[in-house]
Each structure stands twice: as structure tokens, then as C-alpha cells.
Design a protein around this motif. Structure first.
Motif, PDB file in Angstrom:
ATOM      1  N   TYR A 146      25.332  27.493  51.792  1.00  0.00           N
ATOM      2  CA  TYR A 146      25.490  28.781  52.442  1.00  0.00           C
ATOM      3  C   TYR A 146      26.631  29.500  51.759  1.00  0.00           C
ATOM      4  CZ  TYR A 146      29.407  26.681  54.931  1.00  0.00           C
ATOM      5  OH  TYR A 146      30.577  26.062  55.235  1.00  0.00           O
ATOM      6  N   PHE A 147      26.684  30.795  51.919  1.00  0.00           N
ATOM      7  CA  PHE A 147      27.765  31.556  51.318  1.00  0.00           C
ATOM      8  C   PHE A 147      28.284  32.556  52.336  1.00  0.00           C
ATOM      9  CE2 PHE A 147      23.847  33.683  50.392  1.00  0.00           C
ATOM     10  CZ  PHE A 147      24.113  35.025  50.567  1.00  0.00           C
ATOM     11  N   TYR A 148      29.465  33.032  52.088  1.00  0.00           N
ATOM     12  CA  TYR A 148      30.171  33.907  53.016  1.00  0.00           C
ATOM     13  C   TYR A 148      30.346  35.271  52.375  1.00  0.00           C
ATOM     14  CZ  TYR A 148      33.993  35.762  55.783  1.00  0.00           C
ATOM     15  OH  TYR A 148      34.778  36.554  56.556  1.00  0.00           O
TER      16      TYR A 148
ATOM     17  N   THR B  63      33.214  43.654  51.711  1.00  0.00           N
ATOM     18  CA  THR B  63      32.096  43.569  50.774  1.00  0.00           C
ATOM     19  C   THR B  63      30.808  44.027  51.443  1.00  0.00           C
ATOM     20  OG1 THR B  63      33.188  41.677  49.770  1.00  0.00           O
ATOM     21  CG2 THR B  63      30.888  42.034  49.198  1.00  0.00           C
ATOM     22  N   LEU B  64      30.605  43.601  52.666  1.00  0.00           N
ATOM     23  CA  LEU B  64      29.423  44.014  53.403  1.00  0.00           C
ATOM     24  C   LEU B  64      29.413  45.520  53.631  1.00  0.00           C
ATOM     25  CD1 LEU B  64      26.896  43.004  54.872  1.00  0.00           C
ATOM     26  CD2 LEU B  64      28.283  42.785  56.923  1.00  0.00           C
ATOM     27  N   LEU B  65      30.567  46.084  53.958  1.00  0.00           N
ATOM     28  CA  LEU B  65      30.670  47.529  54.150  1.00  0.00           C
ATOM     29  C   LEU B  65      30.354  48.273  52.861  1.00  0.00           C
ATOM     30  CD1 LEU B  65      31.469  49.843  56.075  1.00  0.00           C
ATOM     31  CD2 LEU B  65      33.799  49.570  55.260  1.00  0.00           C
ATOM     32  N   LEU B  66      30.871  47.778  51.740  1.00  0.00           N
ATOM     33  CA  LEU B  66      30.599  48.403  50.452  1.00  0.00           C
ATOM     34  C   LEU B  66      29.113  48.332  50.102  1.00  0.00           C
ATOM     35  CD1 LEU B  66      31.856  49.723  47.922  1.00  0.00           C
ATOM     36  CD2 LEU B  66      32.003  47.433  46.961  1.00  0.00           C
TER      37      LEU B  66
END
Length: 108
Positions: free
Chosen positions: A90-92, A97-100
Motif C-alpha cells: 500500500y502507499f500513502y 499532494t492529493l489537493l494538488l
């Protein structure tokens, strides 16, 4: 308009990376590297053994057990869960980063 925004984002990101690498010499670069983690991948046989143990614990009759025995079973279940989770891939993704990513999807 979209091309202009894309170029602005690319320039901002490239300028940020240049300043972050500005103070690193070759002698300090060796000290800043992150050591590789040893990955503890479980084989399919080990995972099936652990899932069978979890099913055994779930199917047990716990009404006549003492509190200490129940606590020990709960600890065993949490360690099994941690081992399986650690072995899985899994990765985080961080919040910024999600907002970008969301902004880029909306704008493009």
C-alpha cells in the motif's frame, strides 16, 4: 488559459526543487540518503496459516474464558493484523499532494 496555468504550475514546481537541492554537497549527500527498508513479505502459505488462526479465534467459545485469556487472544489478533498489513503493498498520499492532484484534474 489552461496552457498558461500549466506552465505556471510547472515553473513553480521546478523552482521549488532547485532551491531544495542548492545546499547539498557531494560529501553531505551520502549522509542524507534514506536506508532501504528490509521488506518482510509473507508467503501465501504463511498468510493462509494466519487467516486460519484468525478464523479459529473467531469461532472459539469465549464465554468461559478469563479476562486474561481474552486479552491474550486480542493481542494475538492485533499482532497478526499488523504482520499482514505490513506485508501487503500500500502507499500513502499526503494531503497537499492529493489537493494538488485534484486541482490539476479540475483545471485540466
Amino acid at each position: 488559459m489552461k496552457k498558461n496555468l500549466l506552465f505556471v504550475f510547472i515553473t513553480i514546481l521546478s523552482l521549488n526543487t532547485l532551491t531544495s537541492f542548492a545546499g547539498i554537497n557531494d560529501s553531505n549527500a551520502k549522509n542524507l540518503t534514506v536506508p532501504d527498508k528490509t521488506e518482510n513479505k509473507l508467503s501465501a502459505e504463511e498468510i493462509s496459516r494466519l487467516t486460519n488462526r484468525v478464523e479459529e479465534i473467531r469461532n472459539m467459545d469465549k464465554t468461559d474464558m478469563t479476562a486474561k485469556e481474552k486479552r491474550d487472544l486480542k493481542k494475538e489478533l492485533t499482532t497478526i493484523k499488523k504482520n499482514v498489513k505490513r506485508s501487503g503493498g500500500y502507499f500513502y498520499i499526503g494531503g497537499s499532494t492529493l489537493l494538488l492532484i485534484i486541482l490539476l484534474i479540475i483545471l485540466l
